[in-house]
Design a protein around this motif. Structure first.
Motif, short mmCIF file in Angstrom:
data_model
loop_
_atom_site.label_atom_id
_atom_site.label_comp_id
_atom_site.label_asym_id
_atom_site.label_seq_id
_atom_site.Cartn_x
_atom_site.Cartn_y
_atom_site.Cartn_z
N ILE A 136 0.81 -1.81 0.02
CA ILE A 136 0.10 -0.17 0.02
C ILE A 136 0.89 1.01 0.12
O ILE A 136 0.18 2.08 -0.82
N SER A 137 2.01 1.68 0.53
CA SER A 137 2.38 2.67 1.01
C SER A 137 3.63 2.55 -0.42
O SER A 137 4.25 2.21 -0.79
N GLY A 138 2.82 4.33 -0.75
CA GLY A 138 3.34 4.83 -1.62
C GLY A 138 2.85 6.11 -2.48
O GLY A 138 1.14 6.30 -1.84
N ARG A 139 3.07 6.48 -3.57
CA ARG A 139 2.28 7.42 -4.91
C ARG A 139 1.47 6.34 -5.73
O ARG A 139 1.53 5.48 -6.23
N TRP A 140 -0.08 6.55 -5.40
CA TRP A 140 -0.79 6.33 -6.94
C TRP A 140 -1.36 7.31 -7.34
O TRP A 140 -1.88 8.21 -6.84
N GLN A 141 -1.46 6.61 -8.97
CA GLN A 141 -2.24 7.67 -9.37
C GLN A 141 -3.79 7.40 -9.78
O GLN A 141 -3.66 6.20 -9.85
N VAL A 142 -5.35 8.11 -9.78
CA VAL A 142 -6.10 7.79 -8.83
C VAL A 142 -6.93 8.75 -10.40
O VAL A 142 -6.40 9.74 -10.34
N ALA A 143 -7.73 7.73 -10.09
CA ALA A 143 -8.97 8.62 -11.65
C ALA A 143 -10.24 7.90 -10.76
O ALA A 143 -10.34 6.59 -10.49
N VAL A 144 -10.93 9.44 -10.78
CA VAL A 144 -12.80 9.06 -9.66
C VAL A 144 -13.61 9.24 -11.01
O VAL A 144 -13.47 10.18 -11.63
N ASP A 145 -14.62 8.22 -11.14
CA ASP A 145 -15.90 8.64 -11.68
C ASP A 145 -16.69 8.29 -10.70
O ASP A 145 -16.45 8.23 -9.73
N PRO A 146 -17.87 9.80 -11.41
CA PRO A 146 -17.87 9.39 -12.71
C PRO A 146 -17.28 11.85 -12.08
O PRO A 146 -17.14 11.98 -11.34
N GLY A 147 -17.09 11.86 -13.22
CA GLY A 147 -16.73 13.41 -13.48
C GLY A 147 -14.82 13.58 -13.89
O GLY A 147 -14.28 14.70 -14.15
N GLY A 148 -14.41 12.51 -14.18
CA GLY A 148 -13.22 12.32 -15.09
C GLY A 148 -12.05 12.65 -13.60
O GLY A 148 -11.42 13.05 -14.42
#
Length: 240
Positions: A136-148
């Motif tokens: 888990i530890s670290g940086r994550w690139q996130v995409a959240v929908d709806p809304g992009g």
């Protein structure tokens, strides 16, 4: 015997490799468990042989004493020959059991050395996993929908507790807090301006050769006019 248990360990490895966090570590643990079970059987066999050896040795000593008394009492040659033959058989039984006991002791010593080596390798791998980080530890690139919405989650795992911070497009930023238990993460999103705004739940998954967090989210601020729920996915940055 050793070859059979190794083969079993290799076959079991195929069953766990697809879902285990560290397939090699799981195989070694199973191998150690199997070797310990075989060692227990060896010890039980050694106990049985020692009991037989004790009885055989007692019989040999008793027959030797009887032969000595018969010699002193002047028994006839035929009787002495029969007694001597019985003693030789008893001595042969003792020698056979002694050789068997020695062979079992050698096997036990070899197996103990092997289990010690496997145990040491397990401890080494466990320590390596602890020092090399976690899932888990670290940086994550996130995409959240709806809304992009796009952004980052910076997470840190301490036992089962998850903490961190986030930044999302639109100027949203704040902190994250929650848990990671049995492959499932649940974190509360606390915005710097809006407060406690959502709960994110996700599971670790492998997609196209990379590790991801995938799941759903629910809003805790329904009066904001924003969507009440949706989905999200996060990809861990390499080296983070």
């Amino acid at each position: 015997m050793r070859g059979a248990t190794v083969l079993i360990g290799v076959l079991l490895a195929g069953a766990v490799s697809a879902q285990s966090r560290d397939p090699l570590l799981e195989v070694l643990r199973m191998q150690l468990e199997m070797e310990q079970r075989v060692l227990a059987l060896d010890l039980a066999n050694y106990t049985r042989v020692q009991d037989q050896l004790r009885d055989a040795a007692d019989r040999m000593v008793r027959l030797g004493d009887d032969l000595l008394r018969a010699e002193e009492d002047g028994e006839d040659a035929g009787s002495l020959a029969a007694r001597s033959s019985d003693l030789r058989r008893a001595e042969s039984d003792v020698a056979e059991l002694m050789a068997m006991a020695q062979q079992i002791r050698t096997t036990i010593a070899s197996r103990r050395t092997y289990t010690d080596q496997v145990g040491a390798e397990i401890r080494r791998l466990e320590e390596a996993l602890q020092t090399s980080g976690d899932e888990i530890s670290g940086r994550w690139q996130v995409a959240v929908d709806p809304g992009g919405q796009r952004g980052t989650f910076d997470l840190k795992l301490d036992g089962t507790l998850v903490s961190g911070s986030y930044q999302l497009s639109g100027g949203f930023r704040g902190s994250l807090r929650g848990t990671f238990i049995n492959g499932t993460m649940r974190v509360e999103r606390i915005d710097a301006q809006l407060g406690f705004v959502a709960i994110f739940t996700g599971r670790l998954a492998w997609r196209d050769g990379e590790k991801r967090l995938e799941g759903s989210w629910e809003s805790t601020n329904l009066s904001s006019g924003m969507p009440a729920s949706g989905s999200w996915v996060a990809r861990r940055e390499a080296g983070r």
